[in-house]
Structure formats: C-alpha cells, structure tokens
Design a protein around this motif. Sequence first.
Motif, PDB file in Angstrom:
ATOM      1  N   ILE A 306       0.831  -1.212   0.000  1.00 38.29           N
ATOM      2  CA  ILE A 306       0.000   0.000   0.000  1.00 38.29           C
ATOM      3  C   ILE A 306       0.861   1.255   0.000  1.00 38.29           C
ATOM      4  O   ILE A 306       0.491   2.288  -0.569  1.00 38.29           O
ATOM      5  N   MET A 307       2.045   1.169   0.600  1.00 45.17           N
ATOM      6  CA  MET A 307       2.951   2.315   0.634  1.00 45.17           C
ATOM      7  C   MET A 307       3.589   2.580  -0.730  1.00 45.17           C
ATOM      8  O   MET A 307       3.762   3.736  -1.138  1.00 45.17           O
ATOM      9  N   HIS A 308       3.929   1.511  -1.475  1.00 44.78           N
ATOM     10  CA  HIS A 308       4.700   1.680  -2.709  1.00 44.78           C
ATOM     11  C   HIS A 308       3.859   1.780  -3.978  1.00 44.78           C
ATOM     12  O   HIS A 308       4.261   2.456  -4.939  1.00 44.78           O
ATOM     13  N   ILE A 309       2.728   1.123  -4.036  1.00 45.86           N
ATOM     14  CA  ILE A 309       1.926   1.081  -5.266  1.00 45.86           C
ATOM     15  C   ILE A 309       1.509   2.474  -5.767  1.00 45.86           C
ATOM     16  O   ILE A 309       1.453   2.695  -6.989  1.00 45.86           O
ATOM     17  N   PRO A 310       1.213   3.439  -4.875  1.00 46.87           N
ATOM     18  CA  PRO A 310       0.816   4.765  -5.379  1.00 46.87           C
ATOM     19  C   PRO A 310       1.845   5.472  -6.250  1.00 46.87           C
ATOM     20  O   PRO A 310       1.508   6.459  -6.907  1.00 46.87           O
ATOM     21  N   ILE A 311       3.089   4.970  -6.299  1.00 44.40           N
ATOM     22  CA  ILE A 311       4.087   5.563  -7.201  1.00 44.40           C
ATOM     23  C   ILE A 311       3.603   5.495  -8.648  1.00 44.40           C
ATOM     24  O   ILE A 311       3.974   6.339  -9.478  1.00 44.40           O
ATOM     25  N   ILE A 315       3.865   8.004 -12.233  1.00 46.78           N
ATOM     26  CA  ILE A 315       4.208   7.552 -13.585  1.00 46.78           C
ATOM     27  C   ILE A 315       3.174   8.077 -14.579  1.00 46.78           C
ATOM     28  O   ILE A 315       3.520   8.603 -15.653  1.00 46.78           O
ATOM     29  N   LEU A 316       1.900   7.952 -14.209  1.00 39.32           N
ATOM     30  CA  LEU A 316       0.827   8.419 -15.086  1.00 39.32           C
ATOM     31  C   LEU A 316       0.863   9.944 -15.246  1.00 39.32           C
ATOM     32  O   LEU A 316       0.679  10.472 -16.349  1.00 39.32           O
ATOM     33  N   LEU A 317       1.087  10.661 -14.141  1.00 40.32           N
ATOM     34  CA  LEU A 317       1.163  12.126 -14.215  1.00 40.32           C
ATOM     35  C   LEU A 317       2.277  12.578 -15.154  1.00 40.32           C
ATOM     36  O   LEU A 317       2.106  13.504 -15.953  1.00 40.32           O
ATOM     37  N   VAL A 348      -3.557  12.070  -6.887  1.00 39.00           N
ATOM     38  CA  VAL A 348      -2.371  11.217  -6.736  1.00 39.00           C
ATOM     39  C   VAL A 348      -1.705  11.468  -5.388  1.00 39.00           C
ATOM     40  O   VAL A 348      -1.297  10.525  -4.695  1.00 39.00           O
ATOM     41  N   VAL A 349      -1.596  12.719  -4.983  1.00 42.91           N
ATOM     42  CA  VAL A 349      -0.985  13.047  -3.700  1.00 42.91           C
ATOM     43  C   VAL A 349      -1.811  12.489  -2.548  1.00 42.91           C
ATOM     44  O   VAL A 349      -1.265  11.958  -1.573  1.00 42.91           O
ATOM     45  N   GLY A 408       9.282  10.866 -16.961  1.00 35.62           N
ATOM     46  CA  GLY A 408       8.431   9.703 -17.172  1.00 35.62           C
ATOM     47  C   GLY A 408       9.126   8.397 -16.869  1.00 35.62           C
ATOM     48  O   GLY A 408       8.648   7.578 -16.070  1.00 35.62           O
ATOM     49  N   ASN A 409      10.278   8.162 -17.484  1.00 35.86           N
ATOM     50  CA  ASN A 409      11.033   6.930 -17.252  1.00 35.86           C
ATOM     51  C   ASN A 409      11.645   6.894 -15.863  1.00 35.86           C
ATOM     52  O   ASN A 409      11.853   5.812 -15.302  1.00 35.86           O
ATOM     53  N   PHE A 410      11.935   8.061 -15.303  1.00 36.08           N
ATOM     54  CA  PHE A 410      12.491   8.108 -13.955  1.00 36.08           C
ATOM     55  C   PHE A 410      11.518   7.520 -12.937  1.00 36.08           C
ATOM     56  O   PHE A 410      11.912   6.731 -12.067  1.00 36.08           O
ATOM     57  N   PHE A 411      10.242   7.871 -13.027  1.00 34.92           N
ATOM     58  CA  PHE A 411       9.266   7.347 -12.072  1.00 34.92           C
ATOM     59  C   PHE A 411       9.031   5.850 -12.265  1.00 34.92           C
ATOM     60  O   PHE A 411       8.731   5.137 -11.297  1.00 34.92           O
TER      61      PHE A 411
END
Length: 439
Positions: A306-311, A315-317, A348-349, A408-411
């Motif tokens: 739950i902590m990591h998936i919101p990243i 990516i979408l933003l 997202v935030v 984009g690729n960074f996220f």
Amino acid sequence: MTNSKTKNKPWFWIPLLNFASGFPYVIIISVSVLMYKNLGINNEDIGFYTSWLYLPWVIKPLWSPFIDLHGTKRNWFLSMQLFISIAFLIVGFIIPTSNFFILSLAIFWVAAFASASNDVASDGFYMLALEKEQQSFFLGIRSTFYRASMLTGNGLIILLAGYLEHQYGDNQKAWSYTMIFVGLVMIFLTIYNYFATPKTELPIAVGETEEKNFATVFASFFKKKQIGLILAFILLFRLGESQLLKMLTPFLVDKTNVGGLGLATEDVGIIYGTFGLIALTIGGILGGIAISKQGLTKWFLPMILIMHIPIIGFILLSHFQPEYLIYIHLDLKYFVIDYAFNAYACVVVIIEQFGYGFGFAAFMMYLIYVAEGESKTSHYSIATGFMALGMMLPGMLSGYIQQYLGYGNFFIWVFLATIPGIILSRFLIFPKDFGKKVD
C-alpha cells in the motif's frame, strides 16, 4: 531507568515531540530542495549536495551511545531543539548574501547533526517513557505527527514561501523571511516540549556507565539474528522512495516543456498542506490501529504494498501531464479567495500520502523490533542510521538519473526500485503478534 509512569500523559507530549523531530528534518532534507530550485540551483547540484545532508542521520550511531550513556534523553532533545531553532534563524539571514548556497548548506549540515541527535534522544525517550503495549498503540499517532510535520514543511511552509514570492517579487527575500519563521516555529516547539514532556527518566548511574561502553553497545547490535538480512532490508526498503522524494518537488514545479507539471510554489504547498495532510493523518492512525489490533505479521506485506503502489500515479502524471483544473471561489466577509489546482495531481498526492501514512507504520514497528533488548536507544539509532544511508546514496544520484531518463522513465525506475525491499521482507522473521496490544 524510569520512575513511575502513572503521571505520564502521552497524548500531551507525543504529538509535538515527534512533530519537533520531523519538522527540522523536512526543512533540511526536503524544503531546501524547493528553496534552492527557486533560487536558481540546477537539479544535479540539488540532488547531489542536499543528499549529503543525510550524512548526520547515517552516522548518528557513532555518537548515539554517548547520548544513551550520559544525561537524560529529555535534556538532550530540548538542547538540540534550541540549537536547531538558532540555526534556522541564521539561515534566514544568510540567504540574501552572495554566497548563500555554500553558507546555507554548511548551516543546514550542522543543524542536521543536532536534528539527528534530537531524533536519538526522542526515540529513546519514547521507548523508556511508555510501556510496550502503549508503544504499539501510539505508534500510529507518533508516525502521523512526524509525517504531519513533514507535510507542514512541504505544505504550509512552502505555501508561505510561495505567497511571499508573489508578494515581494523577490525569491531571496521571500525565502529569507520563510526560514526566519521556521526558526520561530522551532522555538515554540522547544518551549512547549519543555513544559509538556514528563520527567520520568533518571540519569544513568555511574556504575551503569562503567559496565557499558561504546564498543559493547555498538557490537551487540551486529550479533542479532538475521542481521545480514535485516541490514539489507533496511538499506533497500526505501530505495525507490529516496529518489522519489528528491525529484518529486522539481517535477511538480518544472515547466511542462521539460516534463514537469508547471505548478506554482503555493500550489504544491496547498496540495500537500491540506489534502495530503488529511490523507496522511487518516492513513497513519489506521496503520497504528491495525498493528495494535492484529499484530505486525498480518499487516507487514499489505502495508508495504500500500505504501509503494501509489508511485504508479506519478508515472501516469509524468506521461500524460494532465492539466484539468478545479476552481474554488470563496467570498468571505473580508476577502475573496480564488484558487485553481490540478485535480489529477491532487488525487495522486492524496492516495500517495494515505498509503505512506498507513504503510510506513509497519516499517517503523519493525525497527522497534530490531532494537529490542538492552541499549534499545542506541540500537534503534543504528537501525535508523542504516535507513538514512539507504536514503542518502540513491538520493545523491537521483538528479543525474532523472536528467538522463526524463521524468516519465524516472518514475518507472523508482517504482522498480521498490521491488528488492518487498522481496526481502518475505524472509524476515519476527514474533507473530509483535506490536499487538494485550487485552
């Protein structure tokens, strides 16, 4: 080590004591990033030089036994908070000078040592002043107010800086006044903690100091079971987050033609300081309650996910750069507020902050387990020191990686970087009901 805890009133001191731990940390590590960005420093220098500010948290285990063995934790954190207050005031007066970058970095670095020492003393005080079942119950409150202090920095303090930037049209003056205000906030926190924290702790007796020394306290940590796996997990758990935190603010404020969202400084402050703060608070409280009700084992993996998936949201933003705005018009008695914010960024935030508040409680509870036994204050600081190292080294490279990959690729890379920590978490062993409140 402690007197009777019957007069202890945790609800009066836990919130602002932990706020006073997180607040200088977020100013030094995170707010400084946006400050330097708005004062003309490039991403590579920001990522590299501000990551060095993690160093005091990395090496704090080297002096944590001294704090553990001399004086009281209460005297230590009060002294360090006062020192930090003065340091922020000095930074405020340095910013208008021609050499502000080097000078402010130097003061931030000294303040970081005081802040790391404040963390050692505050963590030790928490574990000494509360019974074990209280520790798991208040963990959610503790982590929530720690994180709330970070959102105050990333939210309200940045909002203030953005307002002053527009008010004066001079970024140096705006950030100078902002840092002076930050120093005054720290003075208030120091005074409050002086009166609110209980005097339940006794100084260590001379005999106890003689029985313990730095070498034995430090070496005993590395004799714990699974220590190699434990250190690998601590170092890698925040591999993705360490890079995300450094480049997220530049992403939000960078122009759209270079891959950013083009938000104003105050936009970032409002999104994090209002919506983000509410989501974080709810997530942190629920995380602490979940562990105290059912224990760490049941919630460990779900909380990490739950902590990591919101990243994925970032990516979408970064790929779609949505610009849909929601407009707010408030006609109050004495003034009118017209404000527009990026709805997608806000959503997202909210998701990310809720996930962080809910999930990070599991990691902090695990560090408390790792620190169990004698010299728990020193062992906890050693564990968090390795955690800081896991934040510092990837953060130093984050600016270069972002410039090479683009936002984009960074996220996407940041999301992939969370996988090693998730895998290692499945091999950790700890009591099934650890953290569960005893009825």
